[in-house]
Design an enzyme around this catalytic site. Structure first.
Site, mmCIF file in Angstrom:
data_model
loop_
_atom_site.group_PDB
_atom_site.id
_atom_site.type_symbol
_atom_site.label_atom_id
_atom_site.label_comp_id
_atom_site.label_asym_id
_atom_site.label_seq_id
_atom_site.Cartn_x
_atom_site.Cartn_y
_atom_site.Cartn_z
ATOM 1 N N ARG A 92 17.212 17.620 1.058
ATOM 2 C CA ARG A 92 15.819 17.416 0.665
ATOM 3 C C ARG A 92 15.323 18.691 -0.022
ATOM 4 O O ARG A 92 15.522 19.798 0.487
ATOM 5 C CB ARG A 92 14.953 17.119 1.889
ATOM 6 C CG ARG A 92 13.531 16.698 1.544
ATOM 7 C CD ARG A 92 13.484 15.297 0.985
ATOM 8 N NE ARG A 92 13.733 14.261 2.004
ATOM 9 C CZ ARG A 92 13.915 12.983 1.704
ATOM 10 N NH1 ARG A 92 13.890 12.566 0.441
ATOM 11 N NH2 ARG A 92 14.131 12.109 2.671
ATOM 12 N N HIS A 138 15.153 12.117 -7.843
ATOM 13 C CA HIS A 138 16.332 12.658 -7.165
ATOM 14 C C HIS A 138 17.344 13.146 -8.195
ATOM 15 O O HIS A 138 17.524 12.530 -9.251
ATOM 16 C CB HIS A 138 17.017 11.577 -6.323
ATOM 17 C CG HIS A 138 16.238 11.123 -5.127
ATOM 18 N ND1 HIS A 138 15.091 11.737 -4.687
ATOM 19 C CD2 HIS A 138 16.462 10.097 -4.258
ATOM 20 C CE1 HIS A 138 14.646 11.106 -3.613
ATOM 21 N NE2 HIS A 138 15.461 10.110 -3.331
ATOM 22 N N ASN A 144 13.229 8.193 -8.269
ATOM 23 C CA ASN A 144 13.631 7.430 -7.078
ATOM 24 C C ASN A 144 12.649 6.318 -6.722
ATOM 25 O O ASN A 144 13.020 5.366 -6.023
ATOM 26 C CB ASN A 144 13.806 8.357 -5.876
ATOM 27 C CG ASN A 144 12.562 9.164 -5.568
ATOM 28 O OD1 ASN A 144 12.166 10.023 -6.355
ATOM 29 N ND2 ASN A 144 11.940 8.916 -4.426
ATOM 30 N N ARG A 148 -3.725 -3.195 9.679
ATOM 31 C CA ARG A 148 -4.659 -2.067 9.478
ATOM 32 C C ARG A 148 -4.957 -1.827 7.997
ATOM 33 O O ARG A 148 -5.955 -1.186 7.656
ATOM 34 C CB ARG A 148 -4.128 -0.795 10.133
ATOM 35 C CG ARG A 148 -2.900 -0.224 9.507
ATOM 36 C CD ARG A 148 -2.487 1.086 10.194
ATOM 37 N NE ARG A 148 -1.292 1.659 9.615
ATOM 38 C CZ ARG A 148 -0.056 1.343 9.952
ATOM 39 N NH1 ARG A 148 0.145 0.426 10.887
ATOM 40 N NH2 ARG A 148 0.975 1.925 9.376
ATOM 41 N N SER A 149 -4.096 -2.329 7.106
ATOM 42 C CA SER A 149 -4.331 -2.174 5.672
ATOM 43 C C SER A 149 -4.994 -3.396 5.048
ATOM 44 O O SER A 149 -5.383 -3.354 3.878
ATOM 45 C CB SER A 149 -3.006 -1.914 4.947
ATOM 46 O OG SER A 149 -2.454 -0.674 5.336
ATOM 47 N N THR A 151 0.810 -1.217 0.000
ATOM 48 C CA THR A 151 0.000 0.000 0.000
ATOM 49 C C THR A 151 0.849 1.275 0.000
ATOM 50 O O THR A 151 0.319 2.369 -0.131
ATOM 51 C CB THR A 151 -0.949 0.029 1.215
ATOM 52 O OG1 THR A 151 -0.165 -0.087 2.417
ATOM 53 C CG2 THR A 151 -1.947 -1.113 1.153
ATOM 54 N N CYS A 207 18.164 4.658 -2.566
ATOM 55 C CA CYS A 207 17.796 5.238 -3.866
ATOM 56 C C CYS A 207 18.882 6.155 -4.426
ATOM 57 O O CYS A 207 19.213 6.086 -5.620
ATOM 58 C CB CYS A 207 16.476 5.990 -3.747
ATOM 59 S SG CYS A 207 16.384 7.128 -2.346
ATOM 60 N N GLN A 210 17.203 15.653 -3.197
ATOM 61 C CA GLN A 210 16.311 14.504 -3.127
ATOM 62 C C GLN A 210 14.857 14.903 -2.906
ATOM 63 O O GLN A 210 14.528 15.702 -2.021
ATOM 64 C CB GLN A 210 16.783 13.553 -2.015
ATOM 65 C CG GLN A 210 18.144 12.955 -2.337
ATOM 66 C CD GLN A 210 18.659 12.000 -1.273
ATOM 67 O OE1 GLN A 210 19.826 12.060 -0.906
ATOM 68 N NE2 GLN A 210 17.815 11.109 -0.782
ATOM 69 N N ARG A 227 21.305 -4.135 4.337
ATOM 70 C CA ARG A 227 22.248 -3.703 3.305
ATOM 71 C C ARG A 227 23.713 -3.938 3.652
ATOM 72 O O ARG A 227 24.507 -4.297 2.790
ATOM 73 C CB ARG A 227 22.026 -2.215 2.986
ATOM 74 C CG ARG A 227 20.727 -1.949 2.247
ATOM 75 C CD ARG A 227 20.497 -0.468 2.065
ATOM 76 N NE ARG A 227 19.176 -0.208 1.495
ATOM 77 C CZ ARG A 227 18.543 0.952 1.578
ATOM 78 N NH1 ARG A 227 19.129 1.971 2.206
ATOM 79 N NH2 ARG A 227 17.349 1.104 1.041
#
Length: 339
Positions: free
Chosen positions: A236, A243, A316, A39-40, A11, A131, A158, A100
């Site tokens: 940002r 990006h 991104n 909840r989804s 979602t 990303c 970004q 990662r």
């Protein structure tokens, strides 16, 4: 014969993009399931133009018999459920930060280090990089092959979609508030993002860098070459999707602009748009919804020995997340699972 694919975090922005990317790239799917939090559960998400999936509860889902999971639910959730899926025999391509830097988990960008996918057998998990790292290393790979990169200095610009739906909503709401003279109270970001720039992505670390900047350093070393030094400043910006990065590269030998341009033009996943005239470069708005990493403004840096600079932009949510994950799944299916 196709594969049974689970999309975890279906979602969210990236999860929805994963579902669309599976369709766009005609991934051989026999069955697909959309998973998210309790909840989804019961919500509906699209899988292509004609199919609607009802979201199931991740916490109670049995992964036995499923082949591949594309996972983007957040690091804490992934830490719990990705190993559970892997233990059931479902190979997980994990888009969160949790795995990662695990030495037993390959960190993969298919245009750069597809051979690393073979390591998935250690834990049944393959990590999707950050990303901002993905688009940079796609552009760096052909240059590193050309002249061996010694050092990279990168400044990122970004988009708010990197912070999820909440980030996109905050930019929209703050922009509207400015025009109607309503007060602005930052919630997702530490300061106002509308008509502003914020030189902080993720938390600060002891050395003054942010965790986003640290990710670019350590992930580039793990994916491309441990000998490359990287210094990043991540910002940002009030852009919804895609990006941008200003990248400065120092090579171990002289590399001309012409050589670099030719190498980039021939590289998989890269499109060069660089005409050295007003508008002869790429911008975030133009890349939204596209798959490639776009490169512009390739030029010599005369202030250092063997230096070049370039500008690169990518969606991104596509190459920086969903597309890279599906590309990993494609290599996995073609070379390792082989139904």
């Amino acid at each position: 014969m196709g594969y049974k694919v689970a999309v975890i975090g279906a979602t969210g922005n990236v999860g929805r993009e994963m579902l669309q990317t599976l369709v766009d790239r005609k991934f051989p799917v026999d069955e697909v399931v959309a998973l998210a939090s309790a909840r989804s559960a019961g919500k509906e998400v699209s899988f292509g133009d004609n199919k609607i999936l009802k979201v199931k509860d991740l916490a109670t889902f049995d992964f036995k018999g499923w082949d591949i999971a594309l996972s983007s639910p957040g690091a804490k959730v992934s830490a719990e459920h990705s190993p559970r899926a892997a233990a059931a025999g479902c190979v997980v391509v994990d888009n969160t930060s949790h795995f990662r830097m695990d030495p037993d988990v390959p960190l993969v960008v298919p245009e750069v280090n597809p051979e690393a996918i073979a390591q998935y057998k250690k834990k049944g998990i393959i990590a999707n990089p950050n990303c901002s790292t993905i688009q940079m290393v796609v552009a760096l790979k052909p240059l590193h092959t050309l002249g061996k990169i010694k050092r990279v200095v990168v400044s990122t610009y970004q988009s708010v979609s990197g912070a999820g739906k909440e980030g996109m909503d905050e930019l929209f709401e703050q922009s509207r508030a400015i025009f109607v003279n309503d007060p602005i109270t930052p919630r997702k970001f530490p300061k106002q993002i509308a008509f502003n720039l914020i030189p902080q992505i993720d938390v600060f670390m002891e050395d003054g860098s942010t965790k986003e900047e640290w990710k670019m350093v350590v992930e580039t070393k793990k994916i491309l070459d441990a000998g490359i030094e990287v210094h990043a400043t991540c910002v940002r910006v009030p852009v919804f999707v895609s990006h941008s990065e200003a990248v400065n590269v120092e090579f171990t030998r002289p590399v001309s602009v012409e050589e670099a341009t030719e190498a980039l033009r021939n590289a998989p996943g890269v499109v060069v748009l660089d005409t050295r005239e007003p508008g002869g470069y790429i911008t975030p708005v133009e890349t939204t919804g596209d798959d490639p990493v776009y490169v512009s403004r390739i030029r010599k840096d005369p202030t250092i020995k063997n230096g070049l600079s370039f500008w690169c932009v990518a969606d991104n949510l596509r190459k920086g997340a969903a597309l890279n994950a599906v590309q990993i799944a494609e290599v996995l299916a073609r070379d390792y699972l082989k139904k």
